[in-house]
Design an enzyme around this catalytic site. Sequence first.
Site, PDB file in Angstrom:
ATOM      1  N   ASP A  29     -92.135 -31.219  16.551  1.00  0.00           N
ATOM      2  CA  ASP A  29     -92.322 -30.481  17.801  1.00  0.00           C
ATOM      3  C   ASP A  29     -93.252 -29.308  17.517  1.00  0.00           C
ATOM      4  O   ASP A  29     -93.071 -28.581  16.544  1.00  0.00           O
ATOM      5  CB  ASP A  29     -90.961 -29.986  18.322  1.00  0.00           C
ATOM      6  CG  ASP A  29     -91.048 -29.495  19.754  1.00  0.00           C
ATOM      7  OD1 ASP A  29     -90.351 -30.057  20.609  1.00  0.00           O
ATOM      8  OD2 ASP A  29     -91.821 -28.535  20.014  1.00  0.00           O
ATOM      9  N   ILE A  30     -94.255 -29.137  18.378  1.00  0.00           N
ATOM     10  CA  ILE A  30     -95.270 -28.095  18.147  1.00  0.00           C
ATOM     11  C   ILE A  30     -94.706 -26.693  18.336  1.00  0.00           C
ATOM     12  O   ILE A  30     -95.238 -25.721  17.796  1.00  0.00           O
ATOM     13  CB  ILE A  30     -96.515 -28.325  19.061  1.00  0.00           C
ATOM     14  CG1 ILE A  30     -97.752 -27.697  18.470  1.00  0.00           C
ATOM     15  CG2 ILE A  30     -96.270 -27.870  20.484  1.00  0.00           C
ATOM     16  CD1 ILE A  30     -98.251 -28.347  17.224  1.00  0.00           C
ATOM     17  N   HIS A  93     -88.105 -38.833  25.253  1.00  0.00           N
ATOM     18  CA  HIS A  93     -88.125 -38.420  23.848  1.00  0.00           C
ATOM     19  C   HIS A  93     -86.770 -37.855  23.452  1.00  0.00           C
ATOM     20  O   HIS A  93     -86.023 -37.354  24.285  1.00  0.00           O
ATOM     21  CB  HIS A  93     -89.225 -37.390  23.579  1.00  0.00           C
ATOM     22  CG  HIS A  93     -89.175 -36.190  24.472  1.00  0.00           C
ATOM     23  ND1 HIS A  93     -89.629 -36.206  25.766  1.00  0.00           N
ATOM     24  CD2 HIS A  93     -88.699 -34.940  24.271  1.00  0.00           C
ATOM     25  CE1 HIS A  93     -89.444 -35.024  26.322  1.00  0.00           C
ATOM     26  NE2 HIS A  93     -88.875 -34.234  25.437  1.00  0.00           N
TER      27      HIS A  93
HETATM   28  P1  5GP Z   1     -88.451 -31.332  26.879  1.00  0.00           P
HETATM   29  O1  5GP Z   1     -89.391 -32.152  27.757  1.00  0.00           O
HETATM   30  O2  5GP Z   1     -87.412 -32.165  26.211  1.00  0.00           O
HETATM   31  O3  5GP Z   1     -87.863 -30.146  27.594  1.00  0.00           O
HETATM   32  O4  5GP Z   1     -89.325 -30.690  25.722  1.00  0.00           O
HETATM   33  C1  5GP Z   1     -90.594 -31.165  25.360  1.00  0.00           C
HETATM   34  C2  5GP Z   1     -90.924 -30.700  23.959  1.00  0.00           C
HETATM   35  O5  5GP Z   1     -92.239 -31.160  23.652  1.00  0.00           O
HETATM   36  C3  5GP Z   1     -90.932 -29.179  23.766  1.00  0.00           C
HETATM   37  O6  5GP Z   1     -90.001 -28.835  22.758  1.00  0.00           O
HETATM   38  C4  5GP Z   1     -92.369 -28.853  23.363  1.00  0.00           C
HETATM   39  O7  5GP Z   1     -92.450 -27.851  22.377  1.00  0.00           O
HETATM   40  C5  5GP Z   1     -92.891 -30.190  22.880  1.00  0.00           C
HETATM   41  N1  5GP Z   1     -94.325 -30.365  23.085  1.00  0.00           N
HETATM   42  C6  5GP Z   1     -95.005 -30.129  24.231  1.00  0.00           C
HETATM   43  N2  5GP Z   1     -96.317 -30.410  24.065  1.00  0.00           N
HETATM   44  C7  5GP Z   1     -96.448 -30.827  22.777  1.00  0.00           C
HETATM   45  C8  5GP Z   1     -97.583 -31.248  22.005  1.00  0.00           C
HETATM   46  O8  5GP Z   1     -98.716 -31.301  22.462  1.00  0.00           O
HETATM   47  N3  5GP Z   1     -97.332 -31.602  20.716  1.00  0.00           N
HETATM   48  C9  5GP Z   1     -96.077 -31.571  20.174  1.00  0.00           C
HETATM   49  N4  5GP Z   1     -95.954 -31.947  18.888  1.00  0.00           N
HETATM   50  N5  5GP Z   1     -95.005 -31.172  20.872  1.00  0.00           N
HETATM   51  C10 5GP Z   1     -95.183 -30.799  22.156  1.00  0.00           C
END
Ligand code: 5GP
Length: 132
Positions: A29-30, A93
């Site tokens: 996660d970035i 995810h």
């Molecule tokens: P959720 O959709 O479960 O709330 O979280 C999405 C996750 O994706 C977040 O923790 C965010 O930091 C991660 N994320 C968003 N954009 C990117 C990206 O471009 N690269 C990576 N590696 N992680 C990402």
Amino acid sequence: MATIFTKIIQGEIPCYKIAENSTHIAFLDINPIAAGHTLVVPKEEIDYLFDLSDSLLADSMFFAKQVALAIDKTLKPIRTGLIVEGLEVPHAHIHLVPIYDERQNVSLRNKVEISKEKMAELAETISAEVKL
Ligand code: 5GP
């Protein structure tokens, strides 16, 4: 429009890759909430995890397990937790979050700072131990 995760899968956006097969990818996660915080993503672009077919969901959990075991072996947390939220990126995810301390705040809003060098090192270390 393709999701940010599809762009990562297609190689248009870089990532710190942990593992990949024909149906899934895992990368750091970035904006991690712990060192080694990893996302497991089915390549098929489906928003809601529970809209995945039974077999793809089962494969996602197997893939997540193999990555979690590699995190456990290399980073030695107490255990690796699993979070599913999906409120930010509309592409199913699973978050794998190493838990190093029983009092650790495992909320997805509790971001930690990790340098690019450390992220690259973590990805290399974990990926070497993933057995798919
Ligand atoms: P959720 O959709 O479960 O709330 O979280 C999405 C996750 O994706 C977040 O923790 C965010 O930091 C991660 N994320 C968003 N954009 C990117 C990206 O471009 N690269 C990576 N590696 N992680 C990402």
